[in-house]
Design a protein around this motif. Structure first.
Motif, PDB file in Angstrom:
ATOM      1  N   CYS A  88       0.829  -1.209   0.000  1.00 24.47           N
ATOM      2  CA  CYS A  88       0.000   0.000   0.000  1.00 24.47           C
ATOM      3  C   CYS A  88       0.863   1.259   0.000  1.00 24.47           C
ATOM      4  N   GLY A  89       1.861   1.282   0.872  1.00 29.06           N
ATOM      5  CA  GLY A  89       2.745   2.435   0.923  1.00 29.06           C
ATOM      6  C   GLY A  89       3.517   2.618  -0.371  1.00 29.06           C
ATOM      7  N   ALA A  90       3.973   1.507  -0.955  1.00 25.54           N
ATOM      8  CA  ALA A  90       4.711   1.590  -2.220  1.00 25.54           C
ATOM      9  C   ALA A  90       3.824   2.132  -3.336  1.00 25.54           C
ATOM     10  N   CYS A  91       2.550   1.748  -3.327  1.00 27.55           N
ATOM     11  CA  CYS A  91       1.611   2.261  -4.335  1.00 27.55           C
ATOM     12  C   CYS A  91       1.481   3.778  -4.235  1.00 27.55           C
ATOM     13  N   LEU A  92       1.330   4.263  -3.010  1.00 25.44           N
ATOM     14  CA  LEU A  92       1.203   5.713  -2.817  1.00 25.44           C
ATOM     15  C   LEU A  92       2.461   6.444  -3.289  1.00 25.44           C
ATOM     16  N   LEU A  93       3.617   5.932  -2.930  1.00 24.45           N
ATOM     17  CA  LEU A  93       4.869   6.573  -3.326  1.00 24.45           C
ATOM     18  C   LEU A  93       5.045   6.545  -4.841  1.00 24.45           C
ATOM     19  N   LEU A  94       4.721   5.400  -5.459  1.00 22.55           N
ATOM     20  CA  LEU A  94       4.909   5.270  -6.897  1.00 22.55           C
ATOM     21  C   LEU A  94       3.985   6.198  -7.672  1.00 22.55           C
ATOM     22  N   ILE A  95       2.701   6.215  -7.311  1.00 27.66           N
ATOM     23  CA  ILE A  95       1.755   7.057  -8.034  1.00 27.66           C
ATOM     24  C   ILE A  95       2.114   8.528  -7.867  1.00 27.66           C
ATOM     25  N   THR A  96       2.570   8.918  -6.678  1.00 25.44           N
ATOM     26  CA  THR A  96       2.977  10.304  -6.459  1.00 25.44           C
ATOM     27  C   THR A  96       4.164  10.677  -7.340  1.00 25.44           C
ATOM     28  N   ALA A  97       5.183   9.802  -7.369  1.00 27.60           N
ATOM     29  CA  ALA A  97       6.364  10.070  -8.189  1.00 27.60           C
ATOM     30  C   ALA A  97       6.031  10.011  -9.679  1.00 27.60           C
ATOM     31  N   TRP A  98       5.206   9.046 -10.085  1.00 23.38           N
ATOM     32  CA  TRP A  98       4.824   8.870 -11.489  1.00 23.38           C
ATOM     33  C   TRP A  98       4.013  10.071 -11.969  1.00 23.38           C
ATOM     34  N   ARG A  99       3.111  10.530 -11.120  1.00 22.01           N
ATOM     35  CA  ARG A  99       2.237  11.640 -11.515  1.00 22.01           C
ATOM     36  C   ARG A  99       2.999  12.961 -11.576  1.00 22.01           C
ATOM     37  N   ASN A 100       3.847  13.241 -10.603  1.00 28.59           N
ATOM     38  CA  ASN A 100       4.524  14.529 -10.519  1.00 28.59           C
ATOM     39  C   ASN A 100       5.859  14.556 -11.234  1.00 28.59           C
ATOM     40  N   GLY A 101       6.382  13.364 -11.574  1.00 28.10           N
ATOM     41  CA  GLY A 101       7.706  13.315 -12.181  1.00 28.10           C
ATOM     42  C   GLY A 101       8.750  13.141 -11.097  1.00 28.10           C
ATOM     43  N   ILE A 102       9.722  12.284 -11.369  1.00 31.02           N
ATOM     44  CA  ILE A 102      10.691  11.932 -10.338  1.00 31.02           C
ATOM     45  C   ILE A 102      11.579  13.130  -9.979  1.00 31.02           C
ATOM     46  N   SER A 103      11.647  14.134 -10.877  1.00 32.52           N
ATOM     47  CA  SER A 103      12.478  15.305 -10.611  1.00 32.52           C
ATOM     48  C   SER A 103      11.789  16.323  -9.706  1.00 32.52           C
ATOM     49  N   ASP A 104      10.501  16.106  -9.421  1.00 34.04           N
ATOM     50  CA  ASP A 104       9.776  17.045  -8.570  1.00 34.04           C
ATOM     51  C   ASP A 104      10.238  16.878  -7.119  1.00 34.04           C
ATOM     52  N   ARG A 105      10.978  17.855  -6.619  1.00 33.44           N
ATOM     53  CA  ARG A 105      11.490  17.787  -5.251  1.00 33.44           C
ATOM     54  C   ARG A 105      10.906  18.927  -4.418  1.00 33.44           C
ATOM     55  N   SER A 106       9.651  19.278  -4.714  1.00 36.53           N
ATOM     56  CA  SER A 106       9.020  20.357  -3.971  1.00 36.53           C
ATOM     57  C   SER A 106       8.825  19.949  -2.517  1.00 36.53           C
ATOM     58  N   GLY A 107       8.579  20.960  -1.682  1.00 38.37           N
ATOM     59  CA  GLY A 107       8.371  20.681  -0.267  1.00 38.37           C
ATOM     60  C   GLY A 107       7.165  19.798  -0.026  1.00 38.37           C
ATOM     61  N   VAL A 108       6.110  19.995  -0.828  1.00 36.23           N
ATOM     62  CA  VAL A 108       4.897  19.185  -0.672  1.00 36.23           C
ATOM     63  C   VAL A 108       5.186  17.721  -0.973  1.00 36.23           C
ATOM     64  N   THR A 109       5.939  17.479  -2.048  1.00 30.92           N
ATOM     65  CA  THR A 109       6.259  16.096  -2.423  1.00 30.92           C
ATOM     66  C   THR A 109       7.135  15.432  -1.370  1.00 30.92           C
ATOM     67  N   ARG A 110       8.119  16.162  -0.868  1.00 37.11           N
ATOM     68  CA  ARG A 110       9.000  15.584   0.149  1.00 37.11           C
ATOM     69  C   ARG A 110       8.240  15.280   1.431  1.00 37.11           C
ATOM     70  N   ARG A 111       7.360  16.189   1.817  1.00 37.16           N
ATOM     71  CA  ARG A 111       6.569  15.943   3.026  1.00 37.16           C
ATOM     72  C   ARG A 111       5.632  14.758   2.844  1.00 37.16           C
ATOM     73  N   ALA A 112       5.034  14.640   1.670  1.00 40.67           N
ATOM     74  CA  ALA A 112       4.141  13.516   1.405  1.00 40.67           C
ATOM     75  C   ALA A 112       4.906  12.196   1.452  1.00 40.67           C
ATOM     76  N   THR A 113       6.110  12.192   0.873  1.00 41.14           N
ATOM     77  CA  THR A 113       6.932  10.968   0.888  1.00 41.14           C
ATOM     78  C   THR A 113       7.289  10.568   2.316  1.00 41.14           C
ATOM     79  N   ARG A 114       7.743  11.548   3.117  1.00 40.71           N
ATOM     80  CA  ARG A 114       8.094  11.248   4.509  1.00 40.71           C
ATOM     81  C   ARG A 114       6.878  10.770   5.289  1.00 40.71           C
ATOM     82  N   TRP A 115       5.738  11.378   5.027  1.00 36.61           N
ATOM     83  CA  TRP A 115       4.516  10.994   5.738  1.00 36.61           C
ATOM     84  C   TRP A 115       4.136   9.552   5.426  1.00 36.61           C
ATOM     85  N   VAL A 116       4.181   9.182   4.152  1.00 37.72           N
ATOM     86  CA  VAL A 116       3.813   7.812   3.753  1.00 37.72           C
ATOM     87  C   VAL A 116       4.776   6.809   4.372  1.00 37.72           C
ATOM     88  N   VAL A 117       6.079   7.064   4.257  1.00 37.90           N
ATOM     89  CA  VAL A 117       7.075   6.125   4.789  1.00 37.90           C
ATOM     90  C   VAL A 117       6.920   5.985   6.302  1.00 37.90           C
TER      91      VAL A 117
END
Length: 413
Positions: A88-117
């Protein structure tokens, strides 16, 4: 009708989705190995491995084997629940990275990644702690969720993993459908996302069935068939849909490229065969191991080389007259240009056969070889319609007879 008996007839072996997921991993594996530094591809590979692990360890035979080998009754439960939670966690991380692009290192993306992990790692730890505190000494292979629905700590463990799975399914489904509605997607990517969306929606049905069965136990009712009869086939179908969702963009684009290449090779066949008469029956050497792309390139090169050798015999005045004649017959501009080139190529081959290859035999104008070489696909397709070429040729000849001198009309290209 007894629902449990009905769904027993719809049983899907856990090894079927495992095989489909393994096939998806095998299709993706060459790209993952070749582009190992791409974190998105590594994430897809890890997700498919986790999905395979869920169904391997959730199979009844594997559950019994795990319990027997470890000597701990029902220890397969926290193991399977942990794999599901990690998935489940991997799905959330993958869809977020796939949708926003792996180069997206915005604060929102980083916070979302830390929150999921953080959240899903904590859930996995809590699952093992709750299992250690629970009294689950009676082994249950197929109905553990409902059998221990009222047991302290096991009750909390079951609800925890189902809630984690439900939340991940809801968020992932929302991200996927928002992405689909955004537009601008390749048809294969859109199709893959639709399969993924359907798969995660099926996962929500799985969660609903499990939670209803557990809640029924809390209220003194028996709806165990929802957990043991409905939920397993739903989970299998969800896994198959998700696997297809990951396969479709890659396989679809690959097959589309191959089909386009083979179609282009087939389109060039009439002009290729006609150019064979210019080269004295020469052909492109056949290579068994040549890729379709290489065969297409060789055929295009053969045709262009033959046309360059034939260029000195091409009558540009005839091409202009044939173009005007084709427009007069109602053909569209692109089609008229291809038919005009076909007429002049056939005329050049006849001229080459009748004359000696000297300057006196060459028409007094310079042919438009650049346009001709760029339109070999359209010219070759025009050669498949000899009746149209004959009509254009006759119309051009009629215009020559009725209007003395060279035609002054110019094609508008």
């Amino acid at each position: 009708m007894n629902p449990s008996r009905f769904f027993a007839g719809l049983y899907i072996s856990f090894w079927i989705p495992t095989a489909v997921l393994t096939a998806a991993l095998a299709i993706k594996l060459p790209s993952i190995v070749k582009l190992w530094k791409d974190p998105l591809l590594r994430a897809v590979g890890g997700l498919l491995v986790l999905a395979c692990g869920v169904f391997v360890f959730a199979a009844p035979a594997t559950i019994a084997w795990t319990n027997r080998v470890t000597g701990v009754p029902n220890i397969a439960a926290p193991l399977v629940y942990s794999l599901i939670t990690a998935f489940c966690g991997a799905c959330l991380l993958l869809i977020t990275a796939w949708r926003n692009g792996i180069s997206d290192r915005s604060g929102v993306t980083r916070r979302a990644t830390r929150w999921v992990v953080t959240v899903y790692a904590s859930v996995i730890v809590a699952l093992w702690v709750l299992f250690a505190l629970a009294d689950a000494h009676v082994e249950r292979i197929r109905d553990l969720d409902t059998y221990y629905a009222n047991t302290p700590f096991m009750r909390e463990e079951i609800v925890l993993y189902l809630l984690a799975h439900t939340v991940a399914g809801l968020i992932t489904s929302k991200l996927i459908w928002n992405w689909i509605r955004a537009g601008g997607l390749d048809v294969w990517l859109r199709g893959g996302l639709m399969f993924l969306g359907a798969g995660y929606a099926m996962n929500l049905l799985y969660d609903g069935a499990k939670l209803c069965a557990v809640l029924a136990r809390w209220t003194g009712h028996d709806l165990d068939w929802l957990s043991t009869g409905l939920a397993p086939p739903v989970a299998c179908l969800a896994a198959i849909l998700i696997a297809v969702g990951f396969i479709l963009p890659h396989a679809g684009q690959y097959l589309h490229r191959r089909a386009h290449t083979r179609l282009g090779h087939w389109h060039l066949r009439p002009l290729y065969r006609l150019m064979g008469t210019v080269t004295g029956g020469g052909r492109v050497p056949f290579r068994l191991r040549a890729t379709p792309e290489l065969r297409l390139t060789r055929r295009e090169t053969f045709i262009r080389d033959a046309l360059l050798n034939l260029a000195r015999f091409i009558d540009e005045d005839l091409r202009r007259k044939a173009y005007d004649a084709a427009l007069g017959l109602g053909f569209e501009a692109d089609r008229a240009g291809a038919l005009a080139h076909a007429v002049t190529i056939q005329d050049a081959i006849e001229t080459r056969k009748r004359t000696r290859q000297d300057d006196a035999a060459v028409p007094p104008n310079t042919p438009d070889t650049e346009t001709l070489l760029a339109e070999i696909d359209a010219v070759s397709r025009a050669l498949r319609h000899p009746a149209d070429i004959r009509a254009v040729r006759e119309a051009a000849a009629t215009s020559v007879e009725s209007v003395p001198g060279p035609s002054l009309s110019q094609p508008s290209r």
